[in-house]
Motif scaffolding. Structure first.
Motif, PDB file in Angstrom:
ATOM      1  N   THR A   1      -4.586  -0.865 -40.639  1.00 57.00           N
ATOM      2  CA  THR A   1      -4.346   0.570 -40.712  1.00 57.00           C
ATOM      3  C   THR A   1      -5.262   1.341 -39.762  1.00 57.00           C
ATOM      4  N   ASP A   2      -4.918   2.596 -39.512  1.00 54.62           N
ATOM      5  CA  ASP A   2      -5.769   3.467 -38.700  1.00 54.62           C
ATOM      6  C   ASP A   2      -7.158   3.580 -39.322  1.00 54.62           C
ATOM      7  N   GLY A  15      -0.815  -5.585 -39.641  1.00 56.64           N
ATOM      8  CA  GLY A  15      -1.130  -4.986 -40.927  1.00 56.64           C
ATOM      9  C   GLY A  15      -2.499  -4.325 -40.985  1.00 56.64           C
ATOM     10  N   GLU A  56       0.476   3.035 -27.377  1.00 56.58           N
ATOM     11  CA  GLU A  56      -0.238   2.563 -28.555  1.00 56.58           C
ATOM     12  C   GLU A  56       0.058   1.091 -28.786  1.00 56.58           C
ATOM     13  N   SER A  81       0.858  -2.193 -30.683  1.00 53.85           N
ATOM     14  CA  SER A  81       1.591  -2.480 -31.906  1.00 53.85           C
ATOM     15  C   SER A  81       0.650  -3.153 -32.898  1.00 53.85           C
ATOM     16  N   ARG A  82       0.539  -2.569 -34.084  1.00 56.26           N
ATOM     17  CA  ARG A  82      -0.311  -3.157 -35.120  1.00 56.26           C
ATOM     18  C   ARG A  82       0.465  -3.415 -36.397  1.00 56.26           C
ATOM     19  N   ALA A  83       1.720  -2.997 -36.440  1.00 54.22           N
ATOM     20  CA  ALA A  83       2.513  -3.139 -37.663  1.00 54.22           C
ATOM     21  C   ALA A  83       2.607  -4.600 -38.097  1.00 54.22           C
ATOM     22  N   HIS A  84       2.802  -5.493 -37.145  1.00 53.05           N
ATOM     23  CA  HIS A  84       2.932  -6.914 -37.485  1.00 53.05           C
ATOM     24  C   HIS A  84       1.609  -7.540 -37.922  1.00 53.05           C
TER      25      HIS A  84
END
Length: 153
Positions: A23-24, A21, A14, A16-19
């Motif tokens: 959302t799904d 911001g 997957e 990385s999308r946390a940095h």
């Protein structure tokens, strides 16, 4: 039109999308805004096929949140492509694999449009079956007027 059956590994790390911001929900909304982009699930035990609104729209079917009429859905697929689809679903359920394929769907205008489905076998706490997405290929659009400067800038 020759079709090619492939069974790529669709399990991929997957991103990385946390940095970032994002959302799904936002990812799904953006994908669905670009084109008809639907989700579906086949329940292996019952044989029922459930699909989102966009899948119904792609096949020109009236929407219902209950099982889709597979006979009607399959009748919208080009006759030469139906056996490939049936074989793919059978292979996915027998061998627990993922798949993708491109096929022709009646465009309700006397011709066909290209559609792609990507799916994977799922056998976990949420139930056994095949889950996937289906979307239409979007034709390239050409903006008329830029070549002869008739569109105001």
């Amino acid at each position: 039109m020759p079709l090619h059956f492939e069974q790529p590994v669709i399990d991929k790390t997957e991103q990385s999308r946390a940095h970032i911001g994002i959302t799904d929900v936002e990812v799904v909304q953006m994908l669905a805004a670009y084109r008809l982009f639907g989700f579906w699930r086949i329940d292996i035990e019952t044989g029922h096929f459930f699909a989102s609104e966009d899948v119904h729209a792609i096949f020109g079917l009236s929407y219902s949140d209950g099982p889709v009429n597979l006979t009607e859905l399959m009748s919208r697929i080009h006759e030469e492509d139906r056996s490939l689809i049936a074989q793919t679903f059978e292979e996915a359920s027998l061998h627990g694999v993922g798949f993708h394929f491109v096929y022709r769907v009646d465009n309700r205008l006397g011709g066909y449009k290209l559609v792609r489905s990507v799916g994977r076998f799922r056998n976990d706490q949420s139930g056994g079956g095949i889950v996937g997405i289906t979307y239409e290929f979007v034709e390239k659009l050409r903006v008329v007027g830029f070549e002869d400067n008739t569109i105001p800038r």
